[in-house]
Design an enzyme around this catalytic site. Structure first.
Site, PDB file in Angstrom:
ATOM      1  N   HIS A 240      62.475  27.892  55.517  1.00 47.36           N
ATOM      2  CA  HIS A 240      62.464  29.162  55.829  1.00 47.36           C
ATOM      3  C   HIS A 240      62.301  30.183  55.034  1.00 47.36           C
ATOM      4  O   HIS A 240      61.703  31.297  54.990  1.00 47.36           O
ATOM      5  CB  HIS A 240      63.634  29.487  57.193  1.00 47.36           C
ATOM      6  CG  HIS A 240      63.635  28.334  58.152  1.00 47.36           C
ATOM      7  ND1 HIS A 240      64.937  27.676  58.351  1.00 47.36           N
ATOM      8  CD2 HIS A 240      62.814  28.176  59.186  1.00 47.36           C
ATOM      9  CE1 HIS A 240      64.506  27.092  59.474  1.00 47.36           C
ATOM     10  NE2 HIS A 240      63.298  27.188  59.979  1.00 47.36           N
TER      11      HIS A 240
ATOM     12  N   LEU B  68      68.747  28.480  59.205  1.00 45.75           N
ATOM     13  CA  LEU B  68      67.844  28.739  58.116  1.00 45.75           C
ATOM     14  C   LEU B  68      67.809  27.966  56.931  1.00 45.75           C
ATOM     15  O   LEU B  68      69.397  27.718  56.639  1.00 45.75           O
ATOM     16  CB  LEU B  68      67.793  30.241  57.930  1.00 45.75           C
ATOM     17  CG  LEU B  68      67.515  31.371  58.805  1.00 45.75           C
ATOM     18  CD1 LEU B  68      67.604  32.674  58.243  1.00 45.75           C
ATOM     19  CD2 LEU B  68      66.316  31.050  59.680  1.00 45.75           C
TER      20      LEU B  68
END
Ligand code: PAF
Length: 285
Positions: A37, A33
């Site tokens: 994100h 991530l």
């Protein structure tokens, strides 16, 4: 926060949440991530009562010579980040759980999946639409969030959702950039220090194209030639897959910057050494 590995467990949880009337937001990811994100997760948190993310490096969207094996994976780091952002559930299945050993069905959005990145990564978008539809069937959410950095992916998923009458709203989030303009992507970590410094040229080229249109240049072919020259002059650019101007809604090619277009999508895919980066910008006409 709960980590769910099995499809059936995930479906049970979704059913329970739906029965209680919760609005469910879903952010599909391949993990590792980053700020892009996180921004989508924050959008989902704002809009919805419960937020799911999926972490699944999807083998069917990688070509045989692509980076499936070396794609960065770190579930510990990802779950800590997700928990900090208030994610409620992570769906984290294995390849066997998602595809079994006899998976035969693929979803294709015709034409849109064959141009731009699709032309250079045959089968990529079939892999994306197949896994995204499977995830939508497992995580029956009200809204799903996709980043505009993968603009073609976002348009293809919107088209699939419309064509197949899916009962889910596709929401797009802005491209998040580093200070020098480089779009944040998990693949940036493959770049050497020198490639990383030079990769900002991609965003510079999109801005240059925008300036030329704003200064009255209508012939997009001329702009393309100048941009390709600039990219080819950079010794860290190994090759350019494409630099194109397209209609932001239909992805049809645009040759002239006419006023009839509200916006023009400038989109590019460029190799820096062994790393392929993509980026795009919508130019207001
Ligand atoms: O954009 C991605 O990370 C992937 O293509 C997606 C949408 C999670 C499907 O594997």
């Amino acid at each position: 926060m709960e980590i769910i590995k099995k499809i059936n467990d995930c479906k049970l949880i979704i059913n329970r949440l739906r029965e209680k009337g919760y609005k469910i937001g879903f952010v599909p990811t391949m993990g590792f991530l980053h700020e892009g994100h996180i921004n989508l997760i924050r959008m989902a948190k704002k809009d919805c009562d419960k937020v799911f993310i999926s972490i699944f490096v999807n083998p069917t969207q990688f070509g045989p010579d692509e980076d499936f094996k070396k794609y960065p994976r770190d579930i510990k780091r990802d779950s800590a980040l997700a928990e900090k952002e208030g994610v409620d559930y992570i769906f984290y299945p294995t390849v066997q759980e998602m595809y079994g050993s006899d998976h035969k069905t693929m979803v294709e959005v015709k034409e849109l999946g064959k141009i731009m990145c699709g032309q250079h990564r045959p089968g990529h978008f079939e892999g994306v639409t197949t896994i995204v539809l499977k995830l939508f069937n497992i995580i029956d959410a009200h809204k799903a969030y996709f980043g505009q950095k993968d603009y073609q992916q976002m348009i293809i998923i919107k088209k699939m959702a419309a064509d197949l009458n899916l009962d889910i709203e596709i929401v797009s989030g802005p491209t998040i950039r580093e200070r020098d303009g480089l779009a944040i992507s998990s693949r940036n970590r493959y770049l050497s220090a020198e490639e990383r410094r030079n990769a900002a040229i991609l965003y510079e080229c999109l801005n240059l194209a925008e300036d030329m249109v704003k200064n009255g240049e209508k012939e997009l072919g001329k702009i393309k030639k100048i941009i390709l020259g600039k990219l080819e002059d950079n010794r860290f650019v190994k090759s350019v897959d494409y630099f194109e101007f397209r209609d932001p809604r239909t992805l049809e090619e645009i040759k002239r910057a006419d006023k009839k277009y509200k916006g023009i999508l400038a989109a590019a895919a460029v190799w820096f050494g062994k790393t392929r980066l993509i980026d795009n910008k919508i130019i207001k006409v």
